[in-house]
Design a protein around this motif. Structure first.
Motif, PDB file in Angstrom:
ATOM      1  N   THR A  97       0.837  -1.208   0.000  1.00 29.42           N
ATOM      2  CA  THR A  97       0.000   0.000   0.000  1.00 29.42           C
ATOM      3  C   THR A  97       0.869   1.253   0.000  1.00 29.42           C
ATOM      4  OG1 THR A  97      -0.127  -0.109   2.421  1.00 29.42           O
ATOM      5  CG2 THR A  97      -1.909  -1.137   1.181  1.00 29.42           C
ATOM      6  N   ALA A  98       1.975   1.214   0.729  1.00 25.72           N
ATOM      7  CA  ALA A  98       2.887   2.362   0.746  1.00 25.72           C
ATOM      8  C   ALA A  98       3.442   2.629  -0.647  1.00 25.72           C
ATOM      9  CB  ALA A  98       4.028   2.104   1.723  1.00 25.72           C
ATOM     10  N   GLU A 141     -11.950  10.462   2.667  1.00 26.61           N
ATOM     11  CA  GLU A 141     -11.086  11.576   3.046  1.00 26.61           C
ATOM     12  C   GLU A 141      -9.617  11.259   2.812  1.00 26.61           C
ATOM     13  OE1 GLU A 141     -14.933  12.032   4.965  1.00 26.61           O
ATOM     14  OE2 GLU A 141     -13.482  10.375   4.972  1.00 26.61           O
ATOM     15  N   ARG A 142      -9.240  10.006   3.023  1.00 25.41           N
ATOM     16  CA  ARG A 142      -7.843   9.629   2.817  1.00 25.41           C
ATOM     17  C   ARG A 142      -7.499   9.561   1.332  1.00 25.41           C
ATOM     18  NH1 ARG A 142      -8.803   8.460   7.885  1.00 25.41           N
ATOM     19  NH2 ARG A 142      -7.079   8.125   9.360  1.00 25.41           N
ATOM     20  N   ILE A 143      -8.455   9.136   0.531  1.00 27.53           N
ATOM     21  CA  ILE A 143      -8.238   9.180  -0.917  1.00 27.53           C
ATOM     22  C   ILE A 143      -8.101  10.634  -1.362  1.00 27.53           C
ATOM     23  CG2 ILE A 143      -9.267   8.689  -3.176  1.00 27.53           C
ATOM     24  CD1 ILE A 143     -10.687   6.313  -1.897  1.00 27.53           C
ATOM     25  N   ALA A 144      -8.980  11.487  -0.851  1.00 32.78           N
ATOM     26  CA  ALA A 144      -8.987  12.898  -1.249  1.00 32.78           C
ATOM     27  C   ALA A 144      -7.696  13.596  -0.845  1.00 32.78           C
ATOM     28  CB  ALA A 144     -10.193  13.609  -0.637  1.00 32.78           C
ATOM     29  N   VAL A 145      -7.178  13.299   0.361  1.00 30.63           N
ATOM     30  CA  VAL A 145      -5.984  14.007   0.808  1.00 30.63           C
ATOM     31  C   VAL A 145      -4.773  13.622  -0.036  1.00 30.63           C
ATOM     32  CG1 VAL A 145      -5.147  12.374   2.577  1.00 30.63           C
ATOM     33  CG2 VAL A 145      -4.772  14.810   2.874  1.00 30.63           C
ATOM     34  N   THR A 196       3.336  11.600   4.875  1.00 27.33           N
ATOM     35  CA  THR A 196       2.039  11.912   5.489  1.00 27.33           C
ATOM     36  C   THR A 196       0.972  10.931   5.025  1.00 27.33           C
ATOM     37  OG1 THR A 196       2.570  14.268   5.626  1.00 27.33           O
ATOM     38  CG2 THR A 196       0.236  13.667   5.735  1.00 27.33           C
ATOM     39  N   ALA A 197       0.923  10.672   3.729  1.00 31.01           N
ATOM     40  CA  ALA A 197      -0.083   9.767   3.182  1.00 31.01           C
ATOM     41  C   ALA A 197       0.114   8.343   3.678  1.00 31.01           C
ATOM     42  CB  ALA A 197      -0.037   9.807   1.661  1.00 31.01           C
TER      43      ALA A 197
END
Length: 448
Positions: A97-98, A141-145, A196-197
């Protein structure tokens, strides 16, 4: 000083207040401010036309960069270069995922660099990556950020860096003098965005993620799609090392020299714009792009239509402000002020306008066009002023609580995955990158 305050107050009122019909319209605000400045400065019709031409000429390379950069970017999407880039990054970073998150951010940065606009990059590449990010179980929200951070960084990433070119233009310096520093500061933002992501998405699962093909397999199958991009990068990199092919080729050099003498059209003679034109011509050598040439032109122009309209109107306002003597008034009125006070107030204003409009172009046009001459008049280095302006304007694009860029991305993600995405929560998650740009911007303006 009222000669300056009234046009600026009118500009802010139209853009920020809910006025009937015209409220929030940046174009009307810029033209209204120009008209007010011309009236207060006593400019006649002919002088206004001359001022408009002069102002647009100041921003000519930025306007041409926007137009042809968007056409080129659209051609790369149709050619499949963006998909190749995403697959290559995924192959490079592995199935984790990273690795996926790093690949997505780097692809967004690359796309944003080509388009020069955060919202355009988020829209073009967002549709490409949202399903993949949703497949690993990320919340909206995590996809958007991830998309917001990558797109905002891309809007300032060299070599096609609209934010730094605009800052240089408004400051009156050659953008080549700050590109080295731009690469350095933007690289730092990429690292922060990826870390951050990854931290935000550490609980995501790669179970539903297809393994990427090996890098060599991707390149073996689709290396041709990267040819135009490699041509562009080669021309820009070689030029940065002191060999400008457009000045060293005899016949071509004469044409470029002649073009550089024509107001407004001289924007085409800028080396990065010429490099984009060459890469665009190379793209047209591919049948896939050639068959869709009309669609590429329509989509490319549509992507930057509003941005270019704002830039043209901004040029009119800047030209009128200069020719009406308003810039001189600002320099005289601020000559006794402390540079740090001016820099702090101007930096905050730049970020606020960027936040409210979602556009680093609008933020720089409204604030930096006035702040840059004032700060340089107070002894600040023009290079430091340009660097600070570009970074502060990019900080505004993702600044809470009302960052327009994030609202657009949140709506896009929510529409694709079928759920509500909280834009304010997304902005808060993006704060490390936002604060990084703000810190770098203020560092250049306060201590540069």
């Amino acid at each position: 000083m009222w000669l300056v305050i009234l046009p600026i107050a009118l500009l802010f009122a139209i853009i920020l207040l809910p006025l009937p019909r015209i409220g929030g319209n940046v174009i009307i605000g810029l033209l209204a401010a120009a008209a007010a400045a011309a009236l207060l400065g006593g400019l006649g019709p002919l002088a206004i036309v001359e001022a408009a031409i002069s102002g647009i000429d100041k921003l000519a390379w930025v306007i041409m960069l926007s137009i042809f950069g968007s056409l080129y970017a659209e051609a790369q999407v149709r050619l499949g270069a963006m998909q190749t880039a995403l697959d290559s990054f995924r192959a490079l970073f592995g199935r984790s995922t990273a690795g996926l998150i790093a690949a997505v951010i780097l692809t967004l940065v690359l796309s944003g660099s080509l388009l020069g606009d955060a919202i355009a990059a988020a829209t073009v590449i967002g549709l490409l990556v949202i399903p993949t990010l949703a497949a690993i179980g990320l919340a909206g929200e995590r996809i958007a950020v991830i998309i917001v951070m990558g797109a905002v960084i891309g809007s300032g990433m060299p070599p096609i860096s609209q934010s730094f070119f605009l800052a240089a233009s408004l400051t009156g310096i050659d953008p080549g003098t700050i590109l080295g520093m731009a690469y350095l500061t933007m690289s730092g933002s990429v690292v922060i965005a990826i870390l951050t992501a990854i931290r935000l998405c550490r609980r995501a699962s790669a179970a539903g993620l297809d393994a990427p093909p090996p890098l060599l397999a991707v390149l073996r199958e689709r290396w041709r799609t990267l040819i135009p991009m490699l041509v562009l990068l080669a021309i820009v990199v070689v030029a940065s090392l002191g060999f400008n092919i457009f000045e060293r080729t005899p016949v071509l050099a004469d044409g470029v020299a002649a073009l550089s003498e024509v107001p407004i059209l001289r924007g085409l003679a800028f080396r990065v714009v010429l490099a984009i034109l060459v890469a665009l011509l190379v793209s047209l050598a591919f049948r896939t792009v050639r068959r869709q040439a009309g669609e590429v032109a329509v989509a490319g122009l549509r992507n930057v239509a509003k941005t270019v309209q704002i830039q043209l109107c901004a040029g009119v306002m800047v030209g009128v402000f200069y020719n009406a003597g308003l810039i001189n008034v600002v320099q005289q009125a601020t000559s006794h002020l402390a540079p740090n006070l001016m820099a702090t107030a101007g930096g905050l204003a730049t970020m606020v306008v960027g936040m409210l409009t979602g556009s680093q172009t609008t933020a720089q046009t409204m604030i930096v066009s006035i702040m840059a001459p004032a700060l340089t008049n107070l002894g600040q280095s023009p290079e430091a002023v340009a660097m600070g302006a570009a970074n502060l304007a990019m900080a505004g694009q993702s600044m809470p609580p009302v960052g327009l860029t994030t609202f657009v991305v949140a709506g896009l993600v929510g529409g694709v995955i079928g759920t509500r995405v909280d834009p304010v929560k997304t902005m808060v998650m993006a704060l490390p990158v936002t604060l990084y740009f703000a810190f770098v911007g203020f560092a250049f303006w306060l201590w540069g």
